[in-house]
Design an enzyme around this catalytic site. Sequence first.
Site, PDB file in Angstrom:
ATOM      1  N   GLY A   1      53.472  30.126  43.744  1.00  0.00           N
ATOM      2  CA  GLY A   1      52.173  29.257  42.786  1.00  0.00           C
ATOM      3  C   GLY A   1      53.403  28.423  43.213  1.00  0.00           C
TER       4      GLY A   1
ATOM      5  N   GLN B   1      53.858  23.873  43.669  1.00  0.00           N
ATOM      6  CA  GLN B   1      53.629  22.907  44.615  1.00  0.00           C
ATOM      7  C   GLN B   1      54.595  22.385  45.328  1.00  0.00           C
ATOM      8  OE1 GLN B   1      50.829  20.852  45.247  1.00  0.00           O
ATOM      9  NE2 GLN B   1      49.683  21.071  43.752  1.00  0.00           N
TER      10      GLN B   1
ATOM     11  N   THR C   1      58.217  21.975  46.582  1.00  0.00           N
ATOM     12  CA  THR C   1      60.147  21.690  45.228  1.00  0.00           C
ATOM     13  C   THR C   1      61.117  21.321  47.099  1.00  0.00           C
ATOM     14  OG1 THR C   1      61.895  22.385  44.186  1.00  0.00           O
ATOM     15  CG2 THR C   1      60.944  23.846  44.825  1.00  0.00           C
TER      16      THR C   1
ATOM     17  N   HIS D   1      64.692  23.055  48.144  1.00  0.00           N
ATOM     18  CA  HIS D   1      66.168  24.065  47.946  1.00  0.00           C
ATOM     19  C   HIS D   1      67.582  23.221  48.561  1.00  0.00           C
ATOM     20  CE1 HIS D   1      63.981  26.618  45.484  1.00  0.00           C
ATOM     21  NE2 HIS D   1      62.705  26.265  46.553  1.00  0.00           N
TER      22      HIS D   1
ATOM     23  N   ALA E   1      63.688  24.069  38.390  1.00  0.00           N
ATOM     24  CA  ALA E   1      62.006  24.676  38.914  1.00  0.00           C
ATOM     25  C   ALA E   1      61.456  26.289  38.549  1.00  0.00           C
ATOM     26  CB  ALA E   1      62.009  23.768  39.681  1.00  0.00           C
ATOM     27  N   LEU E   2      60.453  26.000  38.223  1.00  0.00           N
ATOM     28  CA  LEU E   2      59.893  27.849  38.421  1.00  0.00           C
ATOM     29  C   LEU E   2      58.527  27.976  39.470  1.00  0.00           C
ATOM     30  CD1 LEU E   2      61.206  27.224  35.498  1.00  0.00           C
ATOM     31  CD2 LEU E   2      60.090  29.886  34.702  1.00  0.00           C
ATOM     32  N   GLY E   3      58.789  28.890  40.289  1.00  0.00           N
ATOM     33  CA  GLY E   3      57.444  29.120  41.018  1.00  0.00           C
ATOM     34  C   GLY E   3      57.831  30.954  40.730  1.00  0.00           C
TER      35      GLY E   3
ATOM     36  N   GLY F   1      60.961  33.078  41.799  1.00  0.00           N
ATOM     37  CA  GLY F   1      61.319  33.109  40.259  1.00  0.00           C
ATOM     38  C   GLY F   1      62.273  31.409  40.029  1.00  0.00           C
TER      39      GLY F   1
ATOM     40  N   CYS G   1      57.376  19.042  42.416  1.00  0.00           N
ATOM     41  CA  CYS G   1      56.720  20.089  41.870  1.00  0.00           C
ATOM     42  C   CYS G   1      55.107  19.207  41.682  1.00  0.00           C
ATOM     43  CB  CYS G   1      56.782  20.490  40.355  1.00  0.00           C
ATOM     44  SG  CYS G   1      59.050  21.949  40.187  1.00  0.00           S
TER      45      CYS G   1
END
Length: 188
Positions: free
Chosen positions: A50, A52, A54, A56, A116-118, A129, A147
């Site tokens: 889920g 938008q 991001t 890494h 951030a989470l997804g 995660g 995001c």
Amino acid sequence: MQDFTAQRGPATPDEIWLLQHPPVYTLGLAGKPEHLLRSSDIPVVKIDRGGQITYHGPGQVVAYILLDLKRHGIGVKELVRRMEQAVIDLLATHGVAAERRDKAPGVYVNEAKIAALGLRIRNNCSYHGLCLNVDMDLSPYANINPCGYPGLEVTQTCDQGVSADADTLADALARHLQQQLGYTQPLI
């Protein structure tokens, strides 16, 4: 993660995977290409979580949460809350006050996003995660609306006075996640 989740059975133990990625932008299922403001030599990868877009990169702790939600008797919103709380608790041990926001998953320090989470849920099991910015080059965030939020500032633990390195914080994050999920034995 996809294979692990697809092959899980009712007795498959939960796991947390900790890692750092090479520089990459990830665009979630709901991701809108217009949130990539400028192209660069950093690859953009469409993924099945889920959220938008991001970024890494090295110096960021990524924790993949491979959890059977049904076994825990929790839903997605509760899992997100527990993941956020693990980061908030971790930062508190270093004297950093952090908070969550309604309708904007993640963890924030002084209006800037630090984690951030997804997630993706399949057959009541989570994968993907969260990521915690530790000591990284934040300049790639200037190429995106993090995001999906235009103008959202990002920060990292080293800028908040935390001297612990990524490996140390990864281990501590795993312990806080395990505590939030009710585990006494390591999942990593």
